[in-house]
Design a protein around this motif. Structure first.
Motif, PDB file in Angstrom:
ATOM      1  N   ILE A  96       0.828  -1.208   0.000  1.00 14.08           N
ATOM      2  CA  ILE A  96       0.000   0.000   0.000  1.00 14.08           C
ATOM      3  C   ILE A  96       0.862   1.258   0.000  1.00 14.08           C
ATOM      4  O   ILE A  96       0.643   2.182  -0.809  1.00 14.08           O
ATOM      5  CB  ILE A  96      -0.944  -0.008   1.213  1.00 14.08           C
ATOM      6  CG1 ILE A  96      -1.954  -1.150   1.093  1.00 14.08           C
ATOM      7  CG2 ILE A  96      -1.680   1.329   1.345  1.00 14.08           C
ATOM      8  CD1 ILE A  96      -2.814  -1.347   2.328  1.00 14.08           C
ATOM      9  N   LEU A  97       1.836   1.325   0.895  1.00 15.89           N
ATOM     10  CA  LEU A  97       2.653   2.533   1.004  1.00 15.89           C
ATOM     11  C   LEU A  97       3.506   2.753  -0.239  1.00 15.89           C
ATOM     12  O   LEU A  97       3.589   3.881  -0.749  1.00 15.89           O
ATOM     13  CB  LEU A  97       3.544   2.433   2.244  1.00 15.89           C
ATOM     14  CG  LEU A  97       2.823   2.402   3.592  1.00 15.89           C
ATOM     15  CD1 LEU A  97       3.821   2.215   4.729  1.00 15.89           C
ATOM     16  CD2 LEU A  97       2.008   3.671   3.815  1.00 15.89           C
ATOM     17  N   ALA A  98       4.142   1.696  -0.737  1.00 19.59           N
ATOM     18  CA  ALA A  98       4.975   1.844  -1.932  1.00 19.59           C
ATOM     19  C   ALA A  98       4.127   2.211  -3.154  1.00 19.59           C
ATOM     20  O   ALA A  98       4.568   2.991  -4.006  1.00 19.59           O
ATOM     21  CB  ALA A  98       5.744   0.552  -2.196  1.00 19.59           C
ATOM     22  N   SER A  99       2.917   1.661  -3.246  1.00 17.03           N
ATOM     23  CA  SER A  99       2.050   1.982  -4.381  1.00 17.03           C
ATOM     24  C   SER A  99       1.614   3.443  -4.342  1.00 17.03           C
ATOM     25  O   SER A  99       1.611   4.134  -5.369  1.00 17.03           O
ATOM     26  CB  SER A  99       0.825   1.073  -4.374  1.00 17.03           C
ATOM     27  OG  SER A  99       1.211  -0.287  -4.538  1.00 17.03           O
ATOM     28  N   LEU A 100       1.237   3.924  -3.160  1.00 16.01           N
ATOM     29  CA  LEU A 100       0.800   5.323  -3.051  1.00 16.01           C
ATOM     30  C   LEU A 100       1.955   6.284  -3.348  1.00 16.01           C
ATOM     31  O   LEU A 100       1.787   7.253  -4.104  1.00 16.01           O
ATOM     32  CB  LEU A 100       0.234   5.586  -1.658  1.00 16.01           C
ATOM     33  CG  LEU A 100      -1.082   4.873  -1.312  1.00 16.01           C
ATOM     34  CD1 LEU A 100      -1.487   5.160   0.126  1.00 16.01           C
ATOM     35  CD2 LEU A 100      -2.188   5.301  -2.267  1.00 16.01           C
ATOM     36  N   ALA A 101       3.123   6.015  -2.754  1.00 13.94           N
ATOM     37  CA  ALA A 101       4.265   6.899  -2.992  1.00 13.94           C
ATOM     38  C   ALA A 101       4.732   6.821  -4.441  1.00 13.94           C
ATOM     39  O   ALA A 101       4.999   7.847  -5.081  1.00 13.94           O
ATOM     40  CB  ALA A 101       5.407   6.537  -2.039  1.00 13.94           C
ATOM     41  N   GLY A 102       4.833   5.606  -4.985  1.00 15.81           N
ATOM     42  CA  GLY A 102       5.260   5.456  -6.371  1.00 15.81           C
ATOM     43  C   GLY A 102       4.269   6.041  -7.353  1.00 15.81           C
ATOM     44  O   GLY A 102       4.659   6.589  -8.390  1.00 15.81           O
ATOM     45  N   VAL A 146       9.095  -3.947  13.585  1.00 16.83           N
ATOM     46  CA  VAL A 146       8.249  -4.194  12.417  1.00 16.83           C
ATOM     47  C   VAL A 146       8.055  -2.910  11.620  1.00 16.83           C
ATOM     48  O   VAL A 146       8.082  -2.909  10.388  1.00 16.83           O
ATOM     49  CB  VAL A 146       6.891  -4.786  12.853  1.00 16.83           C
ATOM     50  CG1 VAL A 146       5.973  -4.971  11.647  1.00 16.83           C
ATOM     51  CG2 VAL A 146       7.097  -6.119  13.556  1.00 16.83           C
ATOM     52  N   GLY A 147       7.851  -1.798  12.314  1.00 16.40           N
ATOM     53  CA  GLY A 147       7.659  -0.526  11.622  1.00 16.40           C
ATOM     54  C   GLY A 147       8.861  -0.119  10.802  1.00 16.40           C
ATOM     55  O   GLY A 147       8.720   0.350   9.657  1.00 16.40           O
ATOM     56  N   ASN A 148      10.053  -0.292  11.355  1.00 11.79           N
ATOM     57  CA  ASN A 148      11.264   0.062  10.606  1.00 11.79           C
ATOM     58  C   ASN A 148      11.486  -0.877   9.422  1.00 11.79           C
ATOM     59  O   ASN A 148      11.994  -0.458   8.379  1.00 11.79           O
ATOM     60  CB  ASN A 148      12.474   0.033  11.533  1.00 11.79           C
ATOM     61  CG  ASN A 148      12.469   1.177  12.531  1.00 11.79           C
ATOM     62  OD1 ASN A 148      11.861   2.218  12.295  1.00 11.79           O
ATOM     63  ND2 ASN A 148      13.131   0.988  13.655  1.00 11.79           N
ATOM     64  N   VAL A 149      11.125  -2.148   9.585  1.00 13.02           N
ATOM     65  CA  VAL A 149      11.227  -3.080   8.465  1.00 13.02           C
ATOM     66  C   VAL A 149      10.298  -2.654   7.330  1.00 13.02           C
ATOM     67  O   VAL A 149      10.678  -2.655   6.149  1.00 13.02           O
ATOM     68  CB  VAL A 149      10.909  -4.514   8.928  1.00 13.02           C
ATOM     69  CG1 VAL A 149      10.758  -5.445   7.731  1.00 13.02           C
ATOM     70  CG2 VAL A 149      12.010  -5.038   9.841  1.00 13.02           C
ATOM     71  N   ILE A 150       9.077  -2.274   7.676  1.00 14.58           N
ATOM     72  CA  ILE A 150       8.121  -1.807   6.658  1.00 14.58           C
ATOM     73  C   ILE A 150       8.664  -0.575   5.953  1.00 14.58           C
ATOM     74  O   ILE A 150       8.595  -0.465   4.718  1.00 14.58           O
ATOM     75  CB  ILE A 150       6.761  -1.519   7.316  1.00 14.58           C
ATOM     76  CG1 ILE A 150       6.127  -2.816   7.806  1.00 14.58           C
ATOM     77  CG2 ILE A 150       5.830  -0.804   6.329  1.00 14.58           C
ATOM     78  CD1 ILE A 150       4.845  -2.611   8.595  1.00 14.58           C
ATOM     79  N   LEU A 151       9.201   0.371   6.717  1.00 13.86           N
ATOM     80  CA  LEU A 151       9.729   1.599   6.123  1.00 13.86           C
ATOM     81  C   LEU A 151      10.913   1.312   5.205  1.00 13.86           C
ATOM     82  O   LEU A 151      11.004   1.857   4.093  1.00 13.86           O
ATOM     83  CB  LEU A 151      10.145   2.569   7.230  1.00 13.86           C
ATOM     84  CG  LEU A 151      10.728   3.912   6.781  1.00 13.86           C
ATOM     85  CD1 LEU A 151       9.707   4.690   5.958  1.00 13.86           C
ATOM     86  CD2 LEU A 151      11.172   4.731   7.984  1.00 13.86           C
ATOM     87  N   ALA A 152      11.823   0.454   5.634  1.00 17.08           N
ATOM     88  CA  ALA A 152      13.014   0.150   4.830  1.00 17.08           C
ATOM     89  C   ALA A 152      12.637  -0.534   3.516  1.00 17.08           C
ATOM     90  O   ALA A 152      13.154  -0.175   2.447  1.00 17.08           O
ATOM     91  CB  ALA A 152      13.968  -0.719   5.635  1.00 17.08           C
ATOM     92  N   ILE A 153      11.741  -1.510   3.576  1.00 17.38           N
ATOM     93  CA  ILE A 153      11.363  -2.221   2.351  1.00 17.38           C
ATOM     94  C   ILE A 153      10.553  -1.306   1.439  1.00 17.38           C
ATOM     95  O   ILE A 153      10.672  -1.371   0.210  1.00 17.38           O
ATOM     96  CB  ILE A 153      10.570  -3.494   2.704  1.00 17.38           C
ATOM     97  CG1 ILE A 153      11.408  -4.418   3.592  1.00 17.38           C
ATOM     98  CG2 ILE A 153      10.168  -4.243   1.431  1.00 17.38           C
ATOM     99  CD1 ILE A 153      10.682  -5.655   4.055  1.00 17.38           C
ATOM    100  N   THR A 154       9.728  -0.432   2.026  1.00 13.99           N
ATOM    101  CA  THR A 154       8.936   0.502   1.214  1.00 13.99           C
ATOM    102  C   THR A 154       9.838   1.425   0.408  1.00 13.99           C
ATOM    103  O   THR A 154       9.614   1.634  -0.794  1.00 13.99           O
ATOM    104  CB  THR A 154       8.008   1.323   2.115  1.00 13.99           C
ATOM    105  OG1 THR A 154       7.101   0.455   2.798  1.00 13.99           O
ATOM    106  CG2 THR A 154       7.211   2.325   1.291  1.00 13.99           C
ATOM    107  N   ALA A 156      12.803   0.865  -0.563  1.00 16.41           N
ATOM    108  CA  ALA A 156      13.491   0.081  -1.594  1.00 16.41           C
ATOM    109  C   ALA A 156      12.580  -0.250  -2.778  1.00 16.41           C
ATOM    110  O   ALA A 156      13.075  -0.472  -3.895  1.00 16.41           O
ATOM    111  CB  ALA A 156      14.042  -1.204  -0.986  1.00 16.41           C
ATOM    112  N   GLU A 157      11.260  -0.299  -2.560  1.00 10.76           N
ATOM    113  CA  GLU A 157      10.331  -0.687  -3.624  1.00 10.76           C
ATOM    114  C   GLU A 157       9.739   0.501  -4.378  1.00 10.76           C
ATOM    115  O   GLU A 157       9.196   0.326  -5.467  1.00 10.76           O
ATOM    116  CB  GLU A 157       9.181  -1.511  -3.033  1.00 10.76           C
ATOM    117  CG  GLU A 157       9.593  -2.877  -2.486  1.00 10.76           C
ATOM    118  CD  GLU A 157      10.012  -3.843  -3.575  1.00 10.76           C
ATOM    119  OE1 GLU A 157       9.760  -3.554  -4.765  1.00 10.76           O
ATOM    120  OE2 GLU A 157      10.610  -4.878  -3.244  1.00 10.76           O
ATOM    121  N   ILE A 158       9.840   1.701  -3.819  1.00 12.22           N
ATOM    122  CA  ILE A 158       9.217   2.873  -4.455  1.00 12.22           C
ATOM    123  C   ILE A 158       9.737   3.119  -5.868  1.00 12.22           C
ATOM    124  O   ILE A 158       8.947   3.414  -6.788  1.00 12.22           O
ATOM    125  CB  ILE A 158       9.400   4.117  -3.565  1.00 12.22           C
ATOM    126  CG1 ILE A 158       8.467   4.041  -2.352  1.00 12.22           C
ATOM    127  CG2 ILE A 158       9.130   5.401  -4.346  1.00 12.22           C
ATOM    128  CD1 ILE A 158       8.634   5.184  -1.374  1.00 12.22           C
TER     129      ILE A 158
END
Length: 287
Positions: A96-102, A146-154, A156-158
């Motif tokens: 969701i986060l990577a899709s919105l930002a991208g 968990v929050g930092n993992v989500i942020l780091a992967i997001t 990287a995927e943007i």
């Protein structure tokens, strides 16, 4: 001449859609099953996944311990089921986060020529680094959670999402209806919202499913090497990392979380393949 056989009428509605797209049906069933396991894990005959029982360590799978126990006596079945929550949370959140930002970056870069050269050079620089290495570098700057993992992967995927959306926008902005909107004096934000954005949702939705699957694998890799979620949190990567030392004598500790991870990733990829076939008119199956 009268028809010998009555014409075949395709079934309509939700059931008919699933029959025409069995890949979506199978993928959706598996994903919903994993969501059910994650939500109702406390009611599926589980125990405290963090409870230690040294006297019961490394027990083989049995009627009492369905998936066996690890080297600290913790129930592997309970830890695997609770680990579903971590993987699905990371996968869905990153998608969701990577899709919105991208989507935002791709729309601006693809439609506004001045910003395109600057934004895309930044995205190209980020894409030159493998996603897993970028995620490890970002996790090294923060503490494991968990929050930092989500942020780091997001982060990287943007770049991959933004480049996909940009490519779609570059083809859409040359369409006649966009030229007509510009000639009629429609403002750029309204053109993007009314004419460009709706046509990017189909490929973006398909890409989001692949990002979800990739994020779950990346989270498991980060946890496996000790750069992801803290060891006290039961995640599939942590369970496999703790069981790798006993792999040759107690393979079930690694086997069960690996099977759950494989099934979940397969389910999301099947859903993405089905959505691609259903949303792309050139690949849609017609009677």
């Amino acid at each position: 001449m009268p028809d010998i056989l009555p014409p075949v009428k395709p079934k309509k509605g939700f059931i008919g859609f699933l029959r025409r797209n069995p890949t979506i049906a199978i993928g959706s069933f598996l994903v919903l099953s994993m969501v059910f396991v994650a939500v109702f894990a406390p009611f599926l005959f589980t125990k405290d996944p963090t409870a230690l029982a040294p006297a019961m360590r490394t027990r083989e799978p049995s009627a009492q311990w369905w998936f066996g126990t690890d080297m600290l006596g913790r129930d592997v079945y309970s830890r695997v089921l609770y680990g579903t929550r971590v993987s699905l949370t990371v996968g869905f959140s990153v998608a969701i986060l990577a899709s919105l930002a991208g989507l935002t970056i791709g729309l601006i870069s693809g439609f506004i020529r001045v910003a395109d050269s600057i934004i895309m050079r930044v995205m190209d620089g980020m894409m030159s680094i493998p996603p897993i290495l970028l995620a490890i570098a970002l996790m090294a700057l923060t503490r494991g959670s968990v929050g930092n993992v989500i942020l780091a992967i997001t982060i990287a995927e943007i770049p991959r999402v933004s480049r996909l959306v940009r490519g779609v926008v570059l083809s859409l902005r040359e369409q006649p209806y966009v030229d007509a909107a510009v000639a009629s004096g429609t403002r750029t934000p309204m053109i993007i919202l009314r004419h460009i954005l709706p046509n990017t949702l189909a490929p973006l939705t398909v890409q989001a499913t692949y990002i979800c699957a990739s994020a779950m694998i990346t989270e498991a890799i980060l946890s496996f090497i000790g750069a992801g979620t803290p060891p006290i949190i039961p995640s599939w990567g942590n369970i496999m990392a703790e069981g790798r030392a006993l792999w040759q004598v107690k393979p079930y500790i690694v086997f069960f979380p690996a099977v759950f991870l494989s099934i979940t990733v397969l389910a999301v990829n099947l859903l993405g393949d089905g959505l691609r076939d259903a949303l792309d008119p050139r690949m849609a199956k017609r009677l």
